[in-house]
Motif scaffolding. Sequence first.
Motif, mmCIF file in Angstrom:
data_model
loop_
_atom_site.group_PDB
_atom_site.id
_atom_site.type_symbol
_atom_site.label_atom_id
_atom_site.label_comp_id
_atom_site.label_asym_id
_atom_site.label_seq_id
_atom_site.Cartn_x
_atom_site.Cartn_y
_atom_site.Cartn_z
ATOM 1 N N ASN A 197 0.823 -1.207 0.000
ATOM 2 C CA ASN A 197 0.000 0.000 0.000
ATOM 3 C C ASN A 197 0.857 1.257 0.000
ATOM 4 O O ASN A 197 0.602 2.216 -0.736
ATOM 5 N N LEU A 198 1.887 1.247 0.840
ATOM 6 C CA LEU A 198 2.749 2.422 0.941
ATOM 7 C C LEU A 198 3.507 2.651 -0.363
ATOM 8 O O LEU A 198 3.685 3.797 -0.795
ATOM 9 N N GLY A 199 3.932 1.564 -1.006
ATOM 10 C CA GLY A 199 4.607 1.698 -2.297
ATOM 11 C C GLY A 199 3.693 2.265 -3.365
ATOM 12 O O GLY A 199 4.102 3.118 -4.165
ATOM 13 N N VAL A 200 2.441 1.810 -3.381
ATOM 14 C CA VAL A 200 1.470 2.326 -4.355
ATOM 15 C C VAL A 200 1.189 3.798 -4.101
ATOM 16 O O VAL A 200 1.115 4.612 -5.029
ATOM 17 N N LEU A 201 1.033 4.175 -2.836
ATOM 18 C CA LEU A 201 0.774 5.572 -2.494
ATOM 19 C C LEU A 201 1.974 6.448 -2.841
ATOM 20 O O LEU A 201 1.820 7.632 -3.130
ATOM 21 N N LEU A 202 3.166 5.861 -2.806
ATOM 22 C CA LEU A 202 4.360 6.593 -3.216
ATOM 23 C C LEU A 202 4.329 6.923 -4.702
ATOM 24 O O LEU A 202 4.873 7.940 -5.141
ATOM 25 N N GLN A 245 14.092 -4.313 -0.105
ATOM 26 C CA GLN A 245 13.443 -4.801 -1.317
ATOM 27 C C GLN A 245 12.258 -3.921 -1.703
ATOM 28 O O GLN A 245 12.068 -3.600 -2.884
ATOM 29 N N SER A 246 11.475 -3.516 -0.708
ATOM 30 C CA SER A 246 10.318 -2.652 -0.974
ATOM 31 C C SER A 246 10.761 -1.308 -1.537
ATOM 32 O O SER A 246 10.156 -0.781 -2.477
ATOM 33 N N ALA A 247 11.842 -0.752 -0.949
ATOM 34 C CA ALA A 247 12.349 0.530 -1.437
ATOM 35 C C ALA A 247 12.842 0.413 -2.870
ATOM 36 O O ALA A 247 12.595 1.287 -3.710
ATOM 37 N N LEU A 248 13.548 -0.699 -3.174
ATOM 38 C CA LEU A 248 14.059 -0.907 -4.528
ATOM 39 C C LEU A 248 12.926 -1.081 -5.533
ATOM 40 O O LEU A 248 12.946 -0.509 -6.630
ATOM 41 N N LEU A 249 11.910 -1.863 -5.150
ATOM 42 C CA LEU A 249 10.771 -2.075 -6.043
ATOM 43 C C LEU A 249 10.005 -0.782 -6.288
ATOM 44 O O LEU A 249 9.573 -0.507 -7.411
ATOM 45 N N SER A 250 9.818 0.016 -5.236
ATOM 46 C CA SER A 250 9.096 1.280 -5.380
ATOM 47 C C SER A 250 9.851 2.229 -6.298
ATOM 48 O O SER A 250 9.260 2.882 -7.171
ATOM 49 N N ALA A 281 9.575 0.928 -9.867
ATOM 50 C CA ALA A 281 8.234 1.178 -10.403
ATOM 51 C C ALA A 281 8.049 2.650 -10.749
ATOM 52 O O ALA A 281 7.442 2.987 -11.774
ATOM 53 N N ALA A 282 8.590 3.548 -9.906
ATOM 54 C CA ALA A 282 8.473 4.977 -10.181
ATOM 55 C C ALA A 282 9.218 5.352 -11.457
ATOM 56 O O ALA A 282 8.720 6.141 -12.274
ATOM 57 N N LEU A 283 10.415 4.781 -11.652
ATOM 58 C CA LEU A 283 11.189 5.063 -12.868
ATOM 59 C C LEU A 283 10.474 4.531 -14.114
ATOM 60 O O LEU A 283 10.407 5.203 -15.143
ATOM 61 N N ILE A 284 9.936 3.306 -14.006
ATOM 62 C CA ILE A 284 9.229 2.713 -15.149
ATOM 63 C C ILE A 284 7.988 3.532 -15.492
ATOM 64 O O ILE A 284 7.702 3.808 -16.667
#
Length: 427
Positions: A45-50, A297-302, A305-308
């Motif tokens: 959820n936090l990653g999506v909100l980011l 891992q969550s920070a890297l994925l977020s 995803a933001a770059l993509i």
Amino acid sequence: MTKFVLFLLTYSFTKIIRVMAAATVPMAAAFLLCKVGGCRTRRLNLGVLLLVPCSCLLGYSRIFFTGKCYLFTNWIQGIVTEEMAVCYFGIAGLLAVRHLYGHRRLHKKIVRLPQARQEECPAFLNDMQGIGAKRKIRVYITEDNCSPFAGGIRKPYIVMPRILLSSLSKEESEAVFYHEMLHIRQGHLLLLKVYAWLKILWWVHPAIYLLDCKLRENMEYCTDEGSVLLGSLNAQEYAAVILKTIRVSRQPVLYHMAFSNVRSALCFETLKKRLEGLSNIKKDGGAKLGYQKKRRQSALLSATAALILTATIGATSLPRYTRIKEISVYDDNLHPLTFDLQKEGFRADTTDGIFSISGQELSRFAGKYRLRGQYVIFGFDTIMKVPGVGGFGKVVRVSLADASDVEQLWCWDWMDCLKIFILKYLV
């Protein structure tokens, strides 16, 4: 000069409305994901909100300015007035002034507070590996009965009420410090600041307020988990600390203006969810290392995803300043009919900025769209600052009864050329 300021306000307002309309889709998806997942998917959820602030760039993408969506956004542009723009930015300006004034007052109050002595601060506060960048965190002690909170992006700090420190054991106070420190180390304060300005700029959009609440909830869930797994207390003991904090604290308004996450963190519904989330935390020998690994891992994925997402939006967007070759058509009530006359299979000529269309082509077009008015309006040589947001162009009105009856409604004069220059280089 007044007309020029009104033009800039109207243009900017139209741009904001269109970007808001485009960002509504990902914002709704993010809210539904948070609602369905709940505290079970707090990291996701936090990653999506980011990603939500990144998704605001969708307003630049072609996909939101084609077909019916294009007609909808141009309908919005048609109903925008100068009065609406002035009112919108007037309220946004007042909200911005209130936000800045509140933080200024808070800063003055914070710098007058005494800093905690070294023995009052846990040793881990500025020496935690794997949590984030090593920045010195100042700790202030207040005599007010408020909840502890963190603040500062470049110069982070934690404010602790003395009455709370005196009522907690060493292990319990360390758990509180862990919680506030994680807000700083994990970038929560910066993300809250971004959402605060989005709420000011998009104050009329209800979705941004709902997402802001979900953001604060998920921040609390994540910091609760980190405080338990990294600290010395188990989940039950940590829950008792939360309840003690509520008993001791009476939140002053001024502190609320600094880090308004405090009230939302202690409201009944959020508190209930936090305690439910704590009951699911399993603390064992490898829990600390597992937490740090998952966090990285969550920070890297977020970040990936933001770059993509940003790259995808950039690849599907027009340049910020583009001369459009298409010819758009409106009826005599300015309702849009098509934004690409040639794509519809009709021919018209715009050589040297002069518009002409044959009677046969005009009759075919009028028959296809069942036009009943006296005129049809064509726009061409349009300059777009942002996809879908028209800058300037040439407009003619053609009689349906006689295709040679072409009346020029708008062409560029020196003032338009000045506005085009400002659009291209300054706005």
